[in-house]
Scaffold this motif. Sequence first.
Motif, PDB file in Angstrom:
ATOM      1  N   LYS A 155       0.899  -1.255  -0.271  1.00 57.14           N
ATOM      2  CA  LYS A 155      -0.055  -0.103  -0.032  1.00 57.14           C
ATOM      3  C   LYS A 155       0.838   1.194   0.102  1.00 57.14           C
ATOM      4  N   LEU A 156       1.785   1.204   0.753  1.00 56.81           N
ATOM      5  CA  LEU A 156       2.785   2.441   0.717  1.00 56.81           C
ATOM      6  C   LEU A 156       3.560   2.495  -0.334  1.00 56.81           C
ATOM      7  N   ASP A 157       4.010   1.805  -1.088  1.00 58.62           N
ATOM      8  CA  ASP A 157       4.537   1.796  -2.495  1.00 58.62           C
ATOM      9  C   ASP A 157       3.764   2.409  -3.798  1.00 58.62           C
ATOM     10  N   HIS A 158       2.369   2.069  -3.396  1.00 59.32           N
ATOM     11  CA  HIS A 158       1.639   2.338  -4.510  1.00 59.32           C
ATOM     12  C   HIS A 158       0.750   3.588  -4.176  1.00 59.32           C
ATOM     13  N   GLY A 159       1.304   4.485  -3.160  1.00 53.94           N
ATOM     14  CA  GLY A 159       1.110   5.819  -3.104  1.00 53.94           C
ATOM     15  C   GLY A 159      -0.040   6.214  -2.056  1.00 53.94           C
ATOM     16  N   LYS A 160      -0.363   5.106  -1.424  1.00 56.59           N
ATOM     17  CA  LYS A 160      -1.484   5.518  -0.305  1.00 56.59           C
ATOM     18  C   LYS A 160      -0.960   6.088   0.813  1.00 56.59           C
ATOM     19  N   TYR A 161       0.085   6.278   1.119  1.00 58.19           N
ATOM     20  CA  TYR A 161       0.638   6.981   2.317  1.00 58.19           C
ATOM     21  C   TYR A 161       1.918   7.337   2.094  1.00 58.19           C
ATOM     22  N   GLY A 162       2.371   8.442   2.626  1.00 63.35           N
ATOM     23  CA  GLY A 162       3.758   8.899   2.765  1.00 63.35           C
ATOM     24  C   GLY A 162       4.788   8.085   3.536  1.00 63.35           C
ATOM     25  N   ALA A 163       4.297   7.483   4.387  1.00 61.96           N
ATOM     26  CA  ALA A 163       5.350   6.829   5.048  1.00 61.96           C
ATOM     27  C   ALA A 163       4.393   5.599   5.980  1.00 61.96           C
ATOM     28  N   LEU A 164       5.296   4.726   6.578  1.00 61.14           N
ATOM     29  CA  LEU A 164       4.811   3.622   7.610  1.00 61.14           C
ATOM     30  C   LEU A 164       5.584   3.974   8.958  1.00 61.14           C
ATOM     31  N   ILE A 165       5.021   3.238   9.912  1.00 61.11           N
ATOM     32  CA  ILE A 165       5.597   3.329  11.176  1.00 61.11           C
ATOM     33  C   ILE A 165       5.531   1.661  11.512  1.00 61.11           C
ATOM     34  N   LEU A 166       6.668   1.199  11.422  1.00 64.28           N
ATOM     35  CA  LEU A 166       6.647  -0.434  11.954  1.00 64.28           C
ATOM     36  C   LEU A 166       7.405  -0.878  12.908  1.00 64.28           C
ATOM     37  N   ALA A 167       7.349  -1.947  13.403  1.00 68.67           N
ATOM     38  CA  ALA A 167       8.450  -2.477  14.440  1.00 68.67           C
ATOM     39  C   ALA A 167       9.682  -2.948  13.798  1.00 68.67           C
ATOM     40  N   ALA A 168      10.848  -2.609  14.261  1.00 66.58           N
ATOM     41  CA  ALA A 168      12.126  -2.999  13.712  1.00 66.58           C
ATOM     42  C   ALA A 168      12.125  -4.570  13.716  1.00 66.58           C
ATOM     43  N   ALA A 169      11.700  -5.135  14.626  1.00 65.10           N
ATOM     44  CA  ALA A 169      11.817  -6.726  14.889  1.00 65.10           C
ATOM     45  C   ALA A 169      10.996  -7.421  13.637  1.00 65.10           C
ATOM     46  N   GLY A 170       9.999  -6.671  13.261  1.00 68.35           N
ATOM     47  CA  GLY A 170       9.214  -7.421  12.090  1.00 68.35           C
ATOM     48  C   GLY A 170      10.193  -7.267  10.860  1.00 68.35           C
ATOM     49  N   MET A 171      10.577  -6.097  10.690  1.00 67.50           N
ATOM     50  CA  MET A 171      11.045  -5.775   9.478  1.00 67.50           C
ATOM     51  C   MET A 171      12.635  -6.651   9.336  1.00 67.50           C
ATOM     52  N   LYS A 172      13.256  -6.774  10.608  1.00 65.78           N
ATOM     53  CA  LYS A 172      14.453  -7.472  10.564  1.00 65.78           C
ATOM     54  C   LYS A 172      14.311  -8.978  10.211  1.00 65.78           C
ATOM     55  N   ARG A 173      13.344  -9.656  10.949  1.00 69.54           N
ATOM     56  CA  ARG A 173      12.855 -10.765  10.763  1.00 69.54           C
ATOM     57  C   ARG A 173      12.621 -11.480   9.197  1.00 69.54           C
ATOM     58  N   LEU A 174      11.699 -10.466   8.685  1.00 66.00           N
ATOM     59  CA  LEU A 174      11.402 -10.542   7.177  1.00 66.00           C
ATOM     60  C   LEU A 174      12.630 -10.401   6.213  1.00 66.00           C
ATOM     61  N   GLY A 175      13.745  -9.828   6.936  1.00 67.11           N
ATOM     62  CA  GLY A 175      14.972  -9.743   5.841  1.00 67.11           C
ATOM     63  C   GLY A 175      14.882  -8.506   4.955  1.00 67.11           C
TER      64      GLY A 175
END
Length: 297
Positions: A155-175
């Motif tokens: 959704k972010l990359d399709h222009g629906k948002y200017g940014a996201l706030i997420l947990a670092a842990a999830g981003m790291k575990r997903l690579g």
Amino acid sequence: MKKAIVIGSRESKLAVIQSQMVISYLEEKRPDLELKLLTMKTTGDKILDQTLDKIGGKGLFVKELDKALLDKKSDVSVHSLKDMPMQIPKELPIIGFSKREDPRDVLILPKGRKQLDFKDPIGCSSRRRMLQLKELFPKAQFQSIRGNVLTRLEKLDHGKYGALILAAAGMKRLGLEERISRYFTIEEILPAPGQGILALQGREGEDYSYLDDFLDQESAYAAIAERAFVKELDGGCSSPTAAYAQVTGDRIFLTGLYYNEESKKYYKGSMEDKVENAKILGIRLAECLGGKKDGHR
């Protein structure tokens, strides 16, 4: 004949990766066990057009997994601790907690963008984050976003948002660490209780000693303190709270944040105690902040 152990998980990619962490550990340490993964879509995963506080809270992410445990279709459930409700059924106790991954929140920008553009809303899943981000970005607008991490990134990359706030842990575990544009310090954005920790849940009275070496005692102390703080304040999806505990030797240092719906102010403070008093520490800090008339930061 090998003893079969079934690990229950939500079916999202992140949840499966987290469950696979437990399976990989057991495959290495306990070759005498036959391991299986059981995935399922929870009610919280199905209803994406409403915020959690309007549809029943965090319990919607565990209901189906709890039933699988009770029906003995699974033996252990692996959860992100921050997604677990404060009330845990006596017959389905938390066995223990994983070593903590990075607890911080992070800023994710659309692919190709280098700076935050305030003309588009920031996609944010919790009021805890929104309240603290308003201090950092007074010009920002926020819009609720639901769905798993990969859905949100799309959704972010399709222009629906200017940014996201997420947990670092999830981003790291997903690579997906390379997508992180900024790490917020613990002082800038206090995390959700249990953020970065996995909780393993099982059935009362059963032997889970095969998981002992996977479990982390420092995470257990932190989780107990953080969850006691929120539980004492009766915090949840509709009442923004945040908490983060650090263990050093035999001491535990807890910082908590509480938002009072009536005064429209938030209260933040810290306390420390011996690790064996983790639960008492969480309750004491909650009583202190929950009883304050004037906020402080």
